[in-house]
Scaffold this motif. Structure first.
Motif, PDB file in Angstrom:
ATOM      1  N   LEU A 113     -17.189  13.111  -1.308  1.00 33.18           N
ATOM      2  CA  LEU A 113     -17.879  11.894  -1.725  1.00 33.18           C
ATOM      3  C   LEU A 113     -17.451  11.471  -3.126  1.00 33.18           C
ATOM      4  CD1 LEU A 113     -21.536  12.435  -0.447  1.00 33.18           C
ATOM      5  CD2 LEU A 113     -19.980  10.595   0.217  1.00 33.18           C
ATOM      6  N   GLY A 114     -17.254  12.455  -4.004  1.00 33.76           N
ATOM      7  CA  GLY A 114     -16.795  12.139  -5.341  1.00 33.76           C
ATOM      8  C   GLY A 114     -15.439  11.461  -5.333  1.00 33.76           C
ATOM      9  N   VAL A 115     -14.559  11.917  -4.463  1.00 34.83           N
ATOM     10  CA  VAL A 115     -13.231  11.297  -4.345  1.00 34.83           C
ATOM     11  C   VAL A 115     -13.343   9.896  -3.767  1.00 34.83           C
ATOM     12  CG1 VAL A 115     -10.986  11.438  -3.201  1.00 34.83           C
ATOM     13  CG2 VAL A 115     -12.034  13.498  -4.143  1.00 34.83           C
ATOM     14  N   TYR A 116     -14.162   9.746  -2.702  1.00 32.41           N
ATOM     15  CA  TYR A 116     -14.305   8.429  -2.083  1.00 32.41           C
ATOM     16  C   TYR A 116     -14.851   7.402  -3.073  1.00 32.41           C
ATOM     17  CZ  TYR A 116     -14.090  11.116   2.314  1.00 32.41           C
ATOM     18  OH  TYR A 116     -13.731  11.953   3.329  1.00 32.41           O
ATOM     19  N   LEU A 117     -15.839   7.811  -3.864  1.00 34.40           N
ATOM     20  CA  LEU A 117     -16.512   6.865  -4.747  1.00 34.40           C
ATOM     21  C   LEU A 117     -15.778   6.636  -6.060  1.00 34.40           C
ATOM     22  CD1 LEU A 117     -20.233   8.024  -4.278  1.00 34.40           C
ATOM     23  CD2 LEU A 117     -18.992   6.230  -3.062  1.00 34.40           C
ATOM     24  N   GLY A 118     -14.937   7.585  -6.456  1.00 36.99           N
ATOM     25  CA  GLY A 118     -14.274   7.445  -7.744  1.00 36.99           C
ATOM     26  C   GLY A 118     -12.770   7.311  -7.705  1.00 36.99           C
ATOM     27  N   ALA A 119     -12.159   7.668  -6.574  1.00 39.38           N
ATOM     28  CA  ALA A 119     -10.694   7.622  -6.531  1.00 39.38           C
ATOM     29  C   ALA A 119     -10.202   7.227  -5.151  1.00 39.38           C
ATOM     30  CB  ALA A 119     -10.116   8.981  -6.930  1.00 39.38           C
ATOM     31  N   LEU A 120     -10.880   6.263  -4.529  1.00 37.45           N
ATOM     32  CA  LEU A 120     -10.480   5.859  -3.183  1.00 37.45           C
ATOM     33  C   LEU A 120      -9.079   5.260  -3.167  1.00 37.45           C
ATOM     34  CD1 LEU A 120     -11.601   5.763  -0.290  1.00 37.45           C
ATOM     35  CD2 LEU A 120     -12.293   3.397  -0.735  1.00 37.45           C
ATOM     36  N   HIS A 121      -8.698   4.595  -4.249  1.00 41.10           N
ATOM     37  CA  HIS A 121      -7.357   4.006  -4.305  1.00 41.10           C
ATOM     38  C   HIS A 121      -6.283   5.077  -4.298  1.00 41.10           C
ATOM     39  CE1 HIS A 121      -8.550   4.981  -8.390  1.00 41.10           C
ATOM     40  NE2 HIS A 121      -7.294   4.872  -8.801  1.00 41.10           N
ATOM     41  N   LEU A 122      -6.573   6.257  -4.859  1.00 49.00           N
ATOM     42  CA  LEU A 122      -5.628   7.367  -4.791  1.00 49.00           C
ATOM     43  C   LEU A 122      -5.685   8.054  -3.428  1.00 49.00           C
ATOM     44  CD1 LEU A 122      -6.218   8.967  -8.310  1.00 49.00           C
ATOM     45  CD2 LEU A 122      -4.395   7.385  -7.615  1.00 49.00           C
ATOM     46  N   TYR A 123      -6.894   8.129  -2.875  1.00 47.55           N
ATOM     47  CA  TYR A 123      -7.073   8.749  -1.557  1.00 47.55           C
ATOM     48  C   TYR A 123      -6.286   7.990  -0.499  1.00 47.55           C
ATOM     49  CZ  TYR A 123      -9.597  10.494   2.563  1.00 47.55           C
ATOM     50  OH  TYR A 123      -9.929  11.039   3.780  1.00 47.55           O
ATOM     51  N   ARG A 124      -6.250   6.656  -0.630  1.00 46.54           N
ATOM     52  CA  ARG A 124      -5.559   5.823   0.354  1.00 46.54           C
ATOM     53  C   ARG A 124      -4.154   5.442  -0.100  1.00 46.54           C
ATOM     54  NH1 ARG A 124     -10.860   2.106   2.062  1.00 46.54           N
ATOM     55  NH2 ARG A 124     -11.585   3.547   3.700  1.00 46.54           N
ATOM     56  N   HIS A 125      -3.610   6.256  -0.985  1.00 41.48           N
ATOM     57  CA  HIS A 125      -2.237   6.029  -1.428  1.00 41.48           C
ATOM     58  C   HIS A 125      -1.296   6.208  -0.248  1.00 41.48           C
ATOM     59  CE1 HIS A 125       1.560   6.735  -3.648  1.00 41.48           C
ATOM     60  NE2 HIS A 125       1.011   5.927  -4.543  1.00 41.48           N
ATOM     61  N   ARG A 126      -0.153   5.556  -0.323  1.00 39.70           N
ATOM     62  CA  ARG A 126       0.765   5.541   0.814  1.00 39.70           C
ATOM     63  C   ARG A 126       1.301   6.922   1.177  1.00 39.70           C
ATOM     64  NH1 ARG A 126       5.890   2.051  -0.619  1.00 39.70           N
ATOM     65  NH2 ARG A 126       6.548   2.940   1.384  1.00 39.70           N
ATOM     66  N   ASP A 127       1.325   7.893   0.233  1.00 41.68           N
ATOM     67  CA  ASP A 127       1.828   9.218   0.602  1.00 41.68           C
ATOM     68  C   ASP A 127       0.838   9.982   1.489  1.00 41.68           C
ATOM     69  OD1 ASP A 127      -0.162  10.186  -1.088  1.00 41.68           O
ATOM     70  OD2 ASP A 127       1.210  10.759  -2.682  1.00 41.68           O
ATOM     71  N   GLY A 128      -0.452   9.626   1.444  1.00 37.36           N
ATOM     72  CA  GLY A 128      -1.456  10.181   2.352  1.00 37.36           C
ATOM     73  C   GLY A 128      -1.762  11.657   2.174  1.00 37.36           C
ATOM     74  N   LYS A 129      -1.380  12.258   1.059  1.00 37.04           N
ATOM     75  CA  LYS A 129      -1.593  13.697   0.886  1.00 37.04           C
ATOM     76  C   LYS A 129      -3.070  14.058   0.787  1.00 37.04           C
ATOM     77  CE  LYS A 129       2.886  14.665  -1.283  1.00 37.04           C
ATOM     78  NZ  LYS A 129       3.576  15.174  -2.509  1.00 37.04           N
TER      79      LYS A 129
END
Length: 229
Positions: A113-129
């Motif tokens: 949840l912390g990633v979704y709410l604070g770094a979703l743009h990185l989570y959905r980066h094109r590399d998908g890691k």
């Protein structure tokens, strides 16, 4: 932190909403199991003395073989019980495994949840890691919930059988033992239900996480470079 972009919109999406449910129900899963305590009580009559109440307390992690009756049975009924009487069974491995999975799921869902709410743009980066790691963790916890909930459900059945068993040596003419009175285990029943509910939540969320990976959205090919003149 430059990469941090707080956005509450993921909570309205299935990806974040289901993670929130996982976080919420995992708390109750380990609380209902890990916070339980109860006792077994038996009324004994012997040697002209009636209604002697003895009890054996037990609690998480359910090492029943360490629970003894108080007052000690060896002091009652003219030595009918030559040794201390323990409850039967050690169910700590299943109970602790269940609680460990619940605590791990609580921490894992909170981190996601912390990633979704604070770094979703990185989570959905094109590399998908990040999405791929999230998917693997979700699948692993789905399996852990299945194993731990099944093991704990079986262990709880054995706990109920053990605590309902009559005392030994109650068949002599001078000794009468009442049926064991056991603390209600409704909270433990709820913990099993919550375990399988968490299993459904994690299995269901695996689909939403899978949709975020490059397996569902293949990385587009790089645009062709302009030919040199």
């Amino acid at each position: 932190m430059a990469a941090l972009r707080v956005d509450l919109r993921p909570l309205r999406e299935p990806l974040g909403f289901v993670r929130g449910l996982q976080w919420f129900f995992s708390i109750f899963a380990f609380a209902t199991c890990g916070g339980f305590s109860g006792s077994v009580s038996v009324v004994i009559s012997c040697g002209g003395k009636s209604n002697i109440s003895v009890s054996a307390p037990f609690a998480y992690p359910f090492r029943l073989n360490r629970a003894t009756f108080s007052p000690p049975l060896t002091a009652l009924c003219n030595g009918t019980w030559a040794e201390e009487v323990h409850l039967v069974g050690d169910f700590s491995s299943s109970a602790q495994f269940f609680v460990a999975v619940a605590v791990g799921a609580f921490l894992g869902s909170m981190a996601a949840l912390g990633v979704y709410l604070g770094a979703l743009h990185l989570y959905r980066h094109r590399d998908g890691k990040m999405a791929l790691v999230d998917f693997v963790v979700t699948v692993v916890f789905s399996f852990l919930w299945l194993v731990s909930s099944s093991a704990w459900a079986k262990a709880l059945t054995d706990v109920k059988m053990s605590t309902a068993a009559p005392l030994p040596h109650c068949d002599v003419p001078s000794v009468t033992c009442g049926a064991p009175g056991v603390t209600s285990m409704g909270a433990l029943n709820v913990s099993v239900i919550l375990g399988f509910l968490n299993l459904l939540l994690w299995v269901g969320s695996s689909w939403f996480v899978y949709k975020e990976t490059h397996f569902h959205h293949p990385t587009p090919p790089a645009p062709p470079t302009a030919a040199t003149m």
